[in-house]
Design a protein around this motif. Structure first.
Motif, PDB file in Angstrom:
ATOM      1  N   ALA A  89       0.807  -1.218   0.000  1.00  0.00           N
ATOM      2  CA  ALA A  89       0.000   0.000   0.000  1.00  0.00           C
ATOM      3  C   ALA A  89       0.843   1.271   0.000  1.00  0.00           C
ATOM      4  CB  ALA A  89      -0.941  -0.003   1.192  1.00  0.00           C
ATOM      5  N   TYR A  94       0.667   1.879  -6.195  1.00  0.00           N
ATOM      6  CA  TYR A  94      -0.585   1.543  -5.511  1.00  0.00           C
ATOM      7  C   TYR A  94      -1.492   2.779  -5.480  1.00  0.00           C
ATOM      8  CZ  TYR A  94      -3.517  -0.697  -1.864  1.00  0.00           C
ATOM      9  OH  TYR A  94      -4.556  -1.260  -1.151  1.00  0.00           O
ATOM     10  N   VAL A  95      -0.891   3.930  -5.150  1.00  0.00           N
ATOM     11  CA  VAL A  95      -1.646   5.192  -5.102  1.00  0.00           C
ATOM     12  C   VAL A  95      -2.130   5.579  -6.497  1.00  0.00           C
ATOM     13  CG1 VAL A  95      -1.542   7.636  -4.490  1.00  0.00           C
ATOM     14  CG2 VAL A  95      -0.341   5.936  -3.081  1.00  0.00           C
ATOM     15  N   THR A  97      -2.839   3.594  -8.960  1.00  0.00           N
ATOM     16  CA  THR A  97      -3.937   2.704  -9.324  1.00  0.00           C
ATOM     17  C   THR A  97      -5.225   3.106  -8.620  1.00  0.00           C
ATOM     18  OG1 THR A  97      -2.357   0.897  -9.629  1.00  0.00           O
ATOM     19  CG2 THR A  97      -4.678   0.292  -9.359  1.00  0.00           C
ATOM     20  N   HIS A  98      -5.115   3.397  -7.330  1.00  0.00           N
ATOM     21  CA  HIS A  98      -6.279   3.838  -6.549  1.00  0.00           C
ATOM     22  C   HIS A  98      -6.905   5.075  -7.190  1.00  0.00           C
ATOM     23  CE1 HIS A  98      -8.371   6.082  -3.372  1.00  0.00           C
ATOM     24  NE2 HIS A  98      -8.543   4.923  -2.749  1.00  0.00           N
ATOM     25  N   ASP A  99      -6.074   6.032  -7.584  1.00  0.00           N
ATOM     26  CA  ASP A  99      -6.578   7.300  -8.102  1.00  0.00           C
ATOM     27  C   ASP A  99      -7.258   7.133  -9.457  1.00  0.00           C
ATOM     28  OD1 ASP A  99      -5.606   8.457  -5.825  1.00  0.00           O
ATOM     29  OD2 ASP A  99      -3.869   9.409  -6.778  1.00  0.00           O
ATOM     30  N   ARG A 102     -10.612   5.366  -9.041  1.00  0.00           N
ATOM     31  CA  ARG A 102     -11.629   6.272  -8.489  1.00  0.00           C
ATOM     32  C   ARG A 102     -12.153   7.204  -9.578  1.00  0.00           C
ATOM     33  NH1 ARG A 102      -9.437  10.018  -3.939  1.00  0.00           N
ATOM     34  NH2 ARG A 102      -8.354  10.848  -5.764  1.00  0.00           N
ATOM     35  N   ALA A 122      -6.018  -2.156  -4.489  1.00  0.00           N
ATOM     36  CA  ALA A 122      -5.932  -0.705  -4.700  1.00  0.00           C
ATOM     37  C   ALA A 122      -7.010  -0.238  -5.668  1.00  0.00           C
ATOM     38  CB  ALA A 122      -4.545  -0.340  -5.236  1.00  0.00           C
ATOM     39  N   ALA A 123      -7.186  -0.973  -6.769  1.00  0.00           N
ATOM     40  CA  ALA A 123      -8.186  -0.601  -7.768  1.00  0.00           C
ATOM     41  C   ALA A 123      -9.595  -0.656  -7.192  1.00  0.00           C
ATOM     42  CB  ALA A 123      -8.069  -1.516  -8.978  1.00  0.00           C
ATOM     43  N   GLU A 125     -10.457  -0.504  -3.967  1.00  0.00           N
ATOM     44  CA  GLU A 125     -10.621   0.548  -2.961  1.00  0.00           C
ATOM     45  C   GLU A 125     -10.924   1.877  -3.645  1.00  0.00           C
ATOM     46  OE1 GLU A 125      -7.742  -1.005   0.692  1.00  0.00           O
ATOM     47  OE2 GLU A 125      -6.924   0.302  -0.881  1.00  0.00           O
ATOM     48  N   GLY A 126     -10.250   2.134  -4.761  1.00  0.00           N
ATOM     49  CA  GLY A 126     -10.485   3.380  -5.480  1.00  0.00           C
ATOM     50  C   GLY A 126     -11.873   3.435  -6.094  1.00  0.00           C
ATOM     51  N   SER A 132     -17.098  -2.208  -8.327  1.00  0.00           N
ATOM     52  CA  SER A 132     -16.048  -3.213  -8.482  1.00  0.00           C
ATOM     53  C   SER A 132     -16.625  -4.570  -8.879  1.00  0.00           C
ATOM     54  CB  SER A 132     -15.260  -3.365  -7.179  1.00  0.00           C
ATOM     55  OG  SER A 132     -14.549  -2.191  -6.866  1.00  0.00           O
TER      56      SER A 132
END
Length: 349
Positions: A89, A94-95, A97-99, A102, A122-123, A125-126, A132
């Motif tokens: 994380a 990871y960040v 991918t999250h962004d 989202r 990560a994906a 969570e975003g 999802s």
């Protein structure tokens, strides 16, 4: 009258399969259902090894589960994100991918992953649980999906990598790969192969790196220096891929690909490209100047639906470009689509 005992085994099996479909009351797609049942009977007549039969039965069973899981979301655009289960994380990618997940969810897209930890988590969570979809693989060291999608009806677990990869690719209209190991590279190379050979319709592919990262640039250098240099792929085969470390650029690549382009269909030797906005005569002329050398004959023409499209009620409301396109140049369709998206008549981005 023909003696049924003298009929070839396949004829007998097909006849029995047809009778079974009748008794089950199946009316939709009876030809294909009959073909599946007939093939199953023929496997039995062939004396197929039990292990081979188990593979066949499991593959069909889990594909059915996946079809049922995806069915309610058939009309929702989806993007599949590939990446390593080992990414922590705290890793910058990871960040990233999250962004991007989202942002895609905010734009109305659903995000599909392999439902594991790392980048897949990560994906999800975003994107959030509602946006999802998970297609996991059963492994000895991974007993469950990640916490976002575990016990969610939008998750299916599969035994075989080949059926899982089919489901990760089949439903999506865009793909993002972030740095990963053998699995990620395998999935990325399969995507490139499907696009290069025309076995899949053109879709946007983004190779997203960490800020300032060299993973995908190194991958591209290897393709250029060791693969393309030997003539094993075309020198411009990676032109259809966007390599970036900017989540916003990744988002724009996915969404922009569908700005004007809608879909394509082959009708005999003619390629039909459907558009959201009708091009002007001058724009069609420019497309012929740019892409005329990709045609086997004639020109690109703007026209209404072909008879085969009318008979199947296939997106009859959309504008169309029709051409006799060289099937050996399907890899160049990405360039044609990008040119169509850049037309002044195209809808706003």
């Amino acid at each position: 009258m023909t003696d049924p005992t003298l009929e070839p085994p396949t004829t007998s099996v097909a006849r029995e399969a047809t009778a079974l479909i009748e008794r089950l009351g199946i009316s939709a797609n009876r030809d294909l259902i009959t073909e599946i049942v007939t093939t199953a009977g023929e496997l039995g007549q062939d004396g197929t090894d039990r292990l081979d039969l188990k593979i066949t039965a499991s593959a069909i069973d889990e594909m059915r589960d996946a079809f049922l899981m995806f069915a309610p979301y058939k009309d929702r655009p989806k993007v599949t994100i590939f990446g390593s289960a080992r990414t922590a994380a705290v890793d910058p990618v990871y960040v990233q991918t999250h962004d991007v997940a989202r942002s895609l969810a905010d734009a109305g897209w659903m995000v599909v992953t392999g439902a594991g930890p790392g980048i897949m988590l990560a994906a999800m969570e975003g994107a959030g649980p509602a946006q999802s979809i998970g297609v996991s693989i059963r492994l000895p060291f991974e007993s469950r999906a990640n916490d976002v999608i575990h016990d969610d009806p939008k998750h299916v677990s599969m035994k075989y990598f080949f059926t899982r990869k089919l489901m990760l690719v089949k439903e999506s209209k865009g793909f993002i790969a972030v740095p990963g190991g053998f699995g990620t590279l395998d999935e990325t190379l399969e995507l490139l192969t499907l696009q290069q050979t025309g076995k899949a319709e053109p879709t946007p592919i983004v190779l997203l790196d960490a800020p300032g990262g060299s993973f995908w640039k190194g991958f591209a250098s290897f393709i250029d220096d060791e693969v393309a240099s030997r003539g094993l792929v075309a020198a411009d085969d990676l032109d259809r891929v966007l390599i970036t470390d900017d989540p916003q650029a990744a988002l724009e690549e996915i969404l922009g690909f569908w700005r004007n382009y809608h879909s394509l269909r082959w009708v005999g030797k003619r390629l039909v490209i459907r558009l959201h906005a009708a091009p002007t005569a001058a724009e069609v002329a420019r497309l012929n100047e740019q892409f005329g050398d990709r045609l086997l004959e004639g020109e690109i023409v703007a026209r209404g639906p072909l008879a085969a499209e009318v008979s199947s009620d296939d997106h009859l409301d959309l504008a169309r470009l029709v051409m006799v396109y060289d099937p050996f140049k399907v890899g160049d369709l990405h360039r044609l689509i990008r040119a169509i998206n850049a037309l002044e008549s195209a809808p706003p981005g």
